[in-house]
Scaffold this motif. Structure first.
Motif: not given
Length: 839
Positions: A539-552, A654-660
């Protein structure tokens, strides 16, 4: 011209014979270095590296390989400390070397000094390089925290001569960001014995350890008066060359410009060259001027095959010798492109870069700089216009050259009749131009707040509020620890179902697990820690790849907060990122804390905010958040917040961004505050929370003896190494997959509600996590367990037995289990022993 020894002649012989300069060292040293002379009032001789890729064209594999090897040695030296290392390279000569060392160190964060000021970027430090022709170095990290921390700082230069540059750097940085350990890395260590002692004395002075790693070592013996003799020799030779007509703009004469014929499929944009669109990834830094992380490396690695293929198409058939020419500080991107090209074309590929350093060229096999081309600076440098140089390019037999510059340097001066491109075309038949977008950090986010916007307090942090370390999470909550809010579960259930009170207006009495249940928690953690670690990584790698390189990271308190902390730890472990992390309150039926959103918008760009939760059930909070964000913006709040939640587990789809999307036991669901930093559920009650207040929560300090919050985090984080490869593979598959939510869980809840006569879907709690919370906080009616469910339900069965709640096994259940709360709740609920239940 690719080796320091050519046809049995060492490329330092010419200088050694005329000035008496002696290079003392073994064959490794003389195989790496030659000698040249330069116009410099401080040091006449120049050590010319044949493996650096600056003055001498060299195989890109050789150049990158030397940096990687040094990085591997540093990693072995540091051991476990390598995970916290930051690498700093020196402009301009060692920017690419520093990048390569960071690669060999396992993807450490990297920053290089620069002589190019960048508007809007604050200076985090600076220093002087005493012997250089251009002395002022700036440090301009996008993230000022890059240089903060106690991990080792690895300083990389091409040569370590007197140690003055390193001492100046460490002195400046140690005063700002003190740390315990420094490692100096160089291709060659050329210090005298006295200079070596200075470094040791300096280390004692600042109270830090300073190690040195070099590929080769030796010394340069200089006779008396060598500076003056060298200056005279340079002046005399240049005068002789001028008289003979050999100091044209190109540095040589008798060569006629040859212009390439148009290449099929490649647009000709100038009579001197063709331009290739690399397809450089958007937002990827062109180098380490403002910082370069492991996430950036991975993005570059993924894009290189495509970019290399585009360059290969522009190389004419039959070319046998190709040069990739970088640009001053822009060394790493051209190096990686050259290395990619080396595998794609049949030609011999070499790599070097242009430079600011003026060096005498002598066409003699015993001299390291055989030719030079001269052209005007083309990047509007801070030190004004002047000459720039490329060495050992003219007359070297190249059939094609790929000039790689950044977009700041893609100026009229580059394309001028006497510019770099035209000058290259005078010596090389085919010239290709590739422009890398200059990366400029986004300006610090300045919110557009109403003039009368109320002042909001700073986040609460441990140990004053919560048992988490202060850097792990800031709680955008108000402390209600001194207010009595707990009520017996039966009373809360009756008030909630009768409509007399909202569940967020009171708190359940904190359940204290039995010794048997605590053993179950620890056993579950032992068996599932790796599984959770993998989901955290994905889930962290997905966030960094798709949402923001430096997410809050903004976790939904409190179930989401351990997940947010773990995601923050993964980002630091894998990418060296110290991500901001806050916890906020969201209440079903009441929405998210609008004041928390206002605080976030005042301190961060809302577009970087990623909301984090533990798991999805039927998607109620997902829907709640989307509606709350829409309402917040409609009321005049800051725009840009993305309402999509990132969750560890999404069994409800329910969401697109998940770990499993598996429904399995997340041990943090087994406990209440004692696995969530000793923080209660959030509270929203009109008499306690005013219009300008954060939602409230309690800190149960008295439960410190039973607290396992940090132990849970540590147990999962300890498995990061073990799952790293699996995470990489899973993320690759996930990013290519169709992850459109199906809301399968919601459909199942509606079906169960109908089948069991429960006409309020809020009383159907699907998934292991939600079922656990029903057993801990509510008065459950029965548990539905998927037939064949195993150890993931051990704790559910134990709690159900203790509460006297039947467990019914069913088939065709998309969740591992579902907890049901009976709509006709009556006060007299009893446990298995006939006594009234109270949790």
């Amino acid at each position: 011209m690719s080796n320091a020894v050519n046809n049995g002649v060492w490329s330092g012989t010419w200088v050694a014979e005329r000035l008496g300069v002696e290079l003392v060292g073994d064959d490794t040293l003389t195989g790496m270095l030659g000698l040249a002379l330069r116009r410099n009032p401080k040091r006449a001789h120049l050590l010319v590296s044949h493996v650096l890729g600056k003055h001498v064209p060299q195989s890109p594999t050789v150049v990158h390989g030397h940096g990687l090897a040094l990085g591997h040695r540093v990693r072995a030296l540091l051991g476990a400390e390598a995970a916290d290392a930051v690498v700093l390279g020196y402009a301009e000569t060692a920017t690419g070397l520093g990048h390569s060392v960071a690669d060999g160190l396992g993807g450490a964060p990297y920053l290089h000094s620069t002589r190019r000021p960048v508007a809007g970027v604050a200076t985090a430090g600076g220093f002087e390089e005493s012997h250089s022709h251009a002395t002022s170095h700036l440090l301009l990290p996008e993230d000022p925290a890059l240089l903060v921390g106690d991990g080792p700082l690895v300083l990389v230069d091409d040569e370590f001569s007197t140690g003055n540059t390193v001492l100046n750097t460490v002195r400046d940085l140690h005063a700002r960001y003190p740390r315990r350990r420094y490692v100096v890395v160089a291709l060659v260590d050329m210090r005298s014995a006295a200079d070596a002692g200075r470094l040791e004395d300096f280390a004692r002075e600042i109270g830090a350890r300073v190690d040195l790693v070099a590929a080769a070592s030796g010394t340069v013996r200089l006779p008396d008066g060598v500076l003056e003799k060298g200056q005279e020799l340079v002046a005399r030779h240049e005068a002789e060359s001028a008289a003979e007509g050999r100091t044209s703009a190109a540095g040589t004469s008798g060569l006629v410009a040859q212009f390439p014929a148009p290449l099929e499929g490649v647009a000709v944009t100038h009579p001197h060259h063709v331009r290739v669109d690399l397809g450089w990834p958007q937002g990827l830094p062109d180098g380490g001027r403002h910082g370069f992380t492991q996430a950036h490396r991975e993005a570059l690695d993924a894009a290189l095959p495509g970019m290399g293929a585009r360059l290969a198409e522009a190389i004419p058939e039959g070319a046998s010798r190709v040069l990739v020419l970088g640009f001053e500080e822009l060394m790493y991107a051209p190096l990686r492109l050259a290395r990619e090209l080396e595998h794609l074309v049949p030609a011999e590929v070499r790599y070097s870069t242009t430079t600011r350093s003026p060096v005498l060229a002598v066409d003699d096999p015993g001299y390291a700089i055989r030719s030079r081309i001269v052209f005007p600076a083309h990047d509007d440098p801070a030190d004004g216009p002047g000459e720039r140089y490329a060495y050992n390019v003219a007359g070297a037999g190249f059939d094609a050259v790929v000039a790689v510059v950044d977009s700041v340097a893609d100026t009229a001066a580059l394309h001028a009749p006497d510019g770099l491109l035209a000058t290259l075309a005078a010596h090389i038949p085919h010239v290709v131009l590739a422009v890398v977008p200059s990366y400029v950090p986004a300006p610090l986010y300045v919110p557009d707040l109403p003039e009368e916007s109320p002042m909001l307090p700073e986040p609460l942090r441990g140990p004053a509020f919560s048992s988490y370390p202060p850097e792990e999470v800031g709680w955008l909550l108000q402390d209600l620890s001194d207010v009595t809010l707990e009520a017996p579960t039966e009373e809360r259930e009756e008030a909630i179902q009768s409509g007399g009170a909202h569940y967020a207006e009171s708190l359940p009495v904190e359940y204290q697990p039995s010794e048997q249940y605590q053993r179950l928690f620890h056993a579950a953690l032992e068996t599932s820690a790796a599984r959770i670690a993998q989901a955290v990584g994905v889930v962290t790698e997905t966030v960094i790849a798709e949402r923001s390189p430096r997410p809050v990271l903004v976790s939904l308190a409190r179930a989401g907060t351990p997940v947010g902390v773990l995601m923050r730890r993964w980002a630091r472990y894998r990418h060296g990122l110290d991500l901001p992390h806050y916890a906020v309150s969201i209440v079903r039926g009441r929405g998210i804390d609008a004041n928390a959103l206002r605080w976030l918008a005042a301190h961060h760009d809302p577009r970087d905010v990623v909301f984090v939760d533990g798991w999805t059930g039927k998607g109620a909070i997902t829907r709640e958040l989307a509606a709350a964000i829409e309402e917040f913006e409609a009321a005049g709040g800051a725009a840009g917040f993305d309402p999509e939640i990132a969750v560890l587990a999404d069994p409800g789809s329910c969401v697109r961004t998940y770990g499993t999307r598996e429904d399995f036991l997340i041990p943090s669901a087994c406990l209440n505050s004692t696995v969530s930093g000793l923080i209660s559920r959030t509270v929203l009650r009109a008499d306690l929370v005013g219009p300008d207040d954060f939602h409230g929560a309690k800190f149960y300090r008295e439960l410190a003896g039973a607290d396992v919050s940090v132990a849970f985090l540590d147990a999962v984080a300890a498995r990061f190494d073990e799952v790293a490869d699996a995470v990489a593979g899973a993320v690759k598959e996930l990013l290519a997959a169709d992850r459109t939510p199906t809301w399968e869980g919601w459909a199942a809840v509606e079906r169960i509600s109908e089948e069991y006569g429960i006409h309020d879907v809020n009383l159907v709690k699907p998934g292991v996590g939600e079922t656990t919370r029903v057993l801990l906080r509510r008065v459950p009616w029965k548990i539905l367990a998927r037939a064949g469910a195993g150890a993931d339900l051990d704790h559910v069965r134990l709690l159900a037995e203790q509460r006297g709640v039947p467990v019914e096994e069913v088939g065709e259940l998309p969740y591992t289990c579902v907890g049901l709360i009976h709509p006709q709740y009556t006060r007299g609920a009893t446990g298995a022993d006939g006594r009234a239940v109270s949790v």
